[in-house]
Design a protein around this motif. Structure first.
Motif, PDB file in Angstrom:
ATOM      1  N   ALA A 125      -3.161  -0.094  -6.490  1.00  0.00           N
ATOM      2  CA  ALA A 125      -4.412  -0.749  -5.883  1.00  0.00           C
ATOM      3  C   ALA A 125      -3.982  -1.017  -4.368  1.00  0.00           C
ATOM      4  O   ALA A 125      -4.942  -0.554  -3.416  1.00  0.00           O
ATOM      5  N   ALA A 126      -3.115  -2.083  -4.409  1.00  0.00           N
ATOM      6  CA  ALA A 126      -2.691  -2.507  -2.896  1.00  0.00           C
ATOM      7  C   ALA A 126      -2.119  -1.441  -2.222  1.00  0.00           C
ATOM      8  O   ALA A 126      -2.388  -1.511  -0.906  1.00  0.00           O
ATOM      9  N   ALA A 127      -1.198  -0.813  -2.677  1.00  0.00           N
ATOM     10  CA  ALA A 127      -0.366   0.325  -1.781  1.00  0.00           C
ATOM     11  C   ALA A 127      -1.194   1.357  -1.238  1.00  0.00           C
ATOM     12  O   ALA A 127      -0.939   1.716  -0.285  1.00  0.00           O
ATOM     13  N   ALA A 128      -2.407   1.341  -2.127  1.00  0.00           N
ATOM     14  CA  ALA A 128      -3.194   2.550  -1.265  1.00  0.00           C
ATOM     15  C   ALA A 128      -4.279   2.028  -0.286  1.00  0.00           C
ATOM     16  O   ALA A 128      -5.031   2.713   0.126  1.00  0.00           O
ATOM     17  N   ASP A 129      -4.055   0.593  -0.267  1.00  0.00           N
ATOM     18  CA  ASP A 129      -5.117   0.100   0.828  1.00  0.00           C
ATOM     19  C   ASP A 129      -4.498  -0.429   2.139  1.00  0.00           C
ATOM     20  O   ASP A 129      -4.407  -1.661   2.272  1.00  0.00           O
ATOM     21  N   THR A 130      -3.866   0.737   2.633  1.00  0.00           N
ATOM     22  CA  THR A 130      -2.990   0.268   3.971  1.00  0.00           C
ATOM     23  C   THR A 130      -4.294   0.274   5.160  1.00  0.00           C
ATOM     24  O   THR A 130      -3.872  -0.279   6.127  1.00  0.00           O
ATOM     25  N   ALA A 131      -5.375   0.336   4.813  1.00  0.00           N
ATOM     26  CA  ALA A 131      -6.430   0.048   6.031  1.00  0.00           C
ATOM     27  C   ALA A 131      -6.944  -1.246   5.707  1.00  0.00           C
ATOM     28  O   ALA A 131      -7.900  -1.677   6.439  1.00  0.00           O
ATOM     29  N   GLY A 132      -6.710  -1.898   4.526  1.00  0.00           N
ATOM     30  CA  GLY A 132      -7.358  -3.181   4.144  1.00  0.00           C
ATOM     31  C   GLY A 132      -6.467  -4.097   3.962  1.00  0.00           C
ATOM     32  O   GLY A 132      -5.551  -4.960   5.208  1.00  0.00           O
ATOM     33  N   ARG A 133      -5.917  -4.534   2.624  1.00  0.00           N
ATOM     34  CA  ARG A 133      -4.998  -5.687   2.420  1.00  0.00           C
ATOM     35  C   ARG A 133      -3.566  -5.432   2.825  1.00  0.00           C
ATOM     36  O   ARG A 133      -2.669  -6.364   3.036  1.00  0.00           O
ATOM     37  N   TRP A 134      -3.169  -4.254   2.770  1.00  0.00           N
ATOM     38  CA  TRP A 134      -1.648  -3.938   2.993  1.00  0.00           C
ATOM     39  C   TRP A 134      -1.421  -3.812   4.637  1.00  0.00           C
ATOM     40  O   TRP A 134      -1.902  -2.888   5.190  1.00  0.00           O
ATOM     41  N   ARG A 135      -0.541  -4.496   4.904  1.00  0.00           N
ATOM     42  CA  ARG A 135      -0.040  -4.391   6.480  1.00  0.00           C
ATOM     43  C   ARG A 135       1.095  -4.009   6.586  1.00  0.00           C
ATOM     44  O   ARG A 135       2.296  -4.506   6.227  1.00  0.00           O
ATOM     45  N   ASP A 136       1.261  -2.614   6.566  1.00  0.00           N
ATOM     46  CA  ASP A 136       2.624  -1.831   6.989  1.00  0.00           C
ATOM     47  C   ASP A 136       2.979  -1.796   8.477  1.00  0.00           C
ATOM     48  O   ASP A 136       2.617  -1.034   8.943  1.00  0.00           O
ATOM     49  N   MET A 137       3.941  -2.559   8.694  1.00  0.00           N
ATOM     50  CA  MET A 137       4.352  -2.507  10.065  1.00  0.00           C
ATOM     51  C   MET A 137       5.063  -1.357  10.565  1.00  0.00           C
ATOM     52  O   MET A 137       5.737  -0.902   9.975  1.00  0.00           O
ATOM     53  N   PRO A 138       4.858  -0.875  11.728  1.00  0.00           N
ATOM     54  CA  PRO A 138       5.487   0.302  12.291  1.00  0.00           C
ATOM     55  C   PRO A 138       6.953  -0.162  12.741  1.00  0.00           C
ATOM     56  O   PRO A 138       7.241  -1.212  12.982  1.00  0.00           O
ATOM     57  N   GLN A 139       7.642   0.997  12.625  1.00  0.00           N
ATOM     58  CA  GLN A 139       9.002   0.851  12.857  1.00  0.00           C
ATOM     59  C   GLN A 139       9.226   0.159  14.264  1.00  0.00           C
ATOM     60  O   GLN A 139      10.087  -0.605  14.554  1.00  0.00           O
ATOM     61  N   GLY A 140       8.373   0.679  15.252  1.00  0.00           N
ATOM     62  CA  GLY A 140       8.787  -0.064  16.636  1.00  0.00           C
ATOM     63  C   GLY A 140       8.457  -1.514  16.942  1.00  0.00           C
ATOM     64  O   GLY A 140       9.044  -1.983  17.802  1.00  0.00           O
TER      65      GLY A 140
END
Length: 218
Positions: free
Chosen positions: A115-130
Motif C-alpha cells: 500500500a505504501a510503495a504504491a502511493d508515490t504521489a502521497g505518503r512515499w517520497r521517492d527522491m530523484p537521483q539528481g
C-alpha cells in the motif's frame, strides 16, 4: 531553481517519517526473469516521530540476510515496522526502491509495504537521483551463476549460498548510516533556506543532537 522534486515539495515536510535504505547485489544473467533481478540483502531505517512534548525522537534499526534467511524474512521484518500513516522516504538503489518492493512483496502478507510503495504521489517520497547523487552506497559483490549449463534460464531460482552476501553485521551498520544520510538529505531540501523554526530545520538540529557523542556519565 527548484531544489526538490515538485511533487515532494507540494506534499511538504512530514515530521513523522521513515527513511528507508536498502542493499542489493546483482544476480546472474539466468535470474533476469525474476520479478527483481537484484537480490535484496538488507534494509535499514530511521524512524522519526514527535513525542508528547512535541520534540523529535528517533529510532534506528537494520535487518540483513543471515544464515537460513530469505528475502521474505527481510520483507516480514519491514512489514512489522511500517504503520498505516506517516511519510516514507527513499532514494534510488540501482532502480526505484518502491517499485522493487512491490515486485518482491506478497500483497496478502505484506499489505503495508504494498500500500505504501504504491502511493508515490502521497505518503512515499521517492527522491530523484539528481538530488541524492552524493549519498554513497557500499559496494557488494555480484552473485555468480551457480545453476550449471544444464539448467534452463526459466528454471533458475536465483538461490544464493550464504557465503556470498556481504557480512550482515557490517552491512547493518552501513545501512544505518545510509538511512541517517537519506533523512538528512530529504530534510535539507525543505529547511536549508528557511526560517529557524521550520519543522525540517528543527528535525535536523534534533538529529544532530541525537547523534552527538555521549559522555560515560550520560
Amino acid at each position: 531553481m527548484n531544489l526538490i522534486d515538485a511533487s515532494i515539495e507540494a506534499r511538504g515536510f512530514a515530521p513523522v517519517s521513515i527513511a528507508l535504505a536498502v542493499r542489493t547485489i546483482s544476480a546472474c544473467f539466468a535470474a533476469l526473469h525474476r520479478p527483481d533481478n537484484r537480490i535484496l540483502t538488507g534494509i535499514g531505517l530511521l524512524a522519526s516521530t514527535l513525542d508528547s512534548a512535541g520534540d523529535y525522537a528517533f529510532a534506528l534499526d537494520a535487518r540483513c540476510l543471515e544464515d537460513g534467511d530469505g528475502i521474505i524474512d527481510l520483507l516480514d521484518w519491514l512489514e512489522d515496522r511500517l504503520s498505516d500513516d506517516g511519510a516514507i522516504v527513499s532514494w534510488p538503489n540501482w532502480g526505484s526502491v518502491p517499485a522493487r518492493l512491490i515486485a518482491l512483496a506478497n500483497p496478502d502478507r505484506h499489505r503495508r509495504i504494498v500500500a505504501a510503495a504504491a502511493d508515490t504521489a502521497g505518503r512515499w517520497r521517492d527522491m530523484p537521483q539528481g538530488h541524492v547523487w552524493h549519498l554513497k552506497q557500499a559496494r557488494a559483490n555480484a552473485m555468480p551463476c551457480l545453476c550449471g549449463s544444464s539448467v534452463r534460464v526459466d528454471e533458475c531460482d536465483g538461490a544464493m549460498p550464504m557465503a556470498l552476501p556481504p557480512d550482515p553485521n557490517t552491512t547493518a551498520q552501513q545501512l544505518k548510516r545510509e538511512a541517517i544520510a537519506g533523512c538528512q538529505a530529504w530534510a535539507r531540501g525543505f529547511g536549508a533556506f528557511d526560517d529557524h523554526a521550520h519543522p525540517a530545520q528543527r528535525a535536523l538540529r534534533a538529529l544532530d543532537r541525537w547523534q552527538a557523542p555521549r559522555s560515560p556519565a550520560d
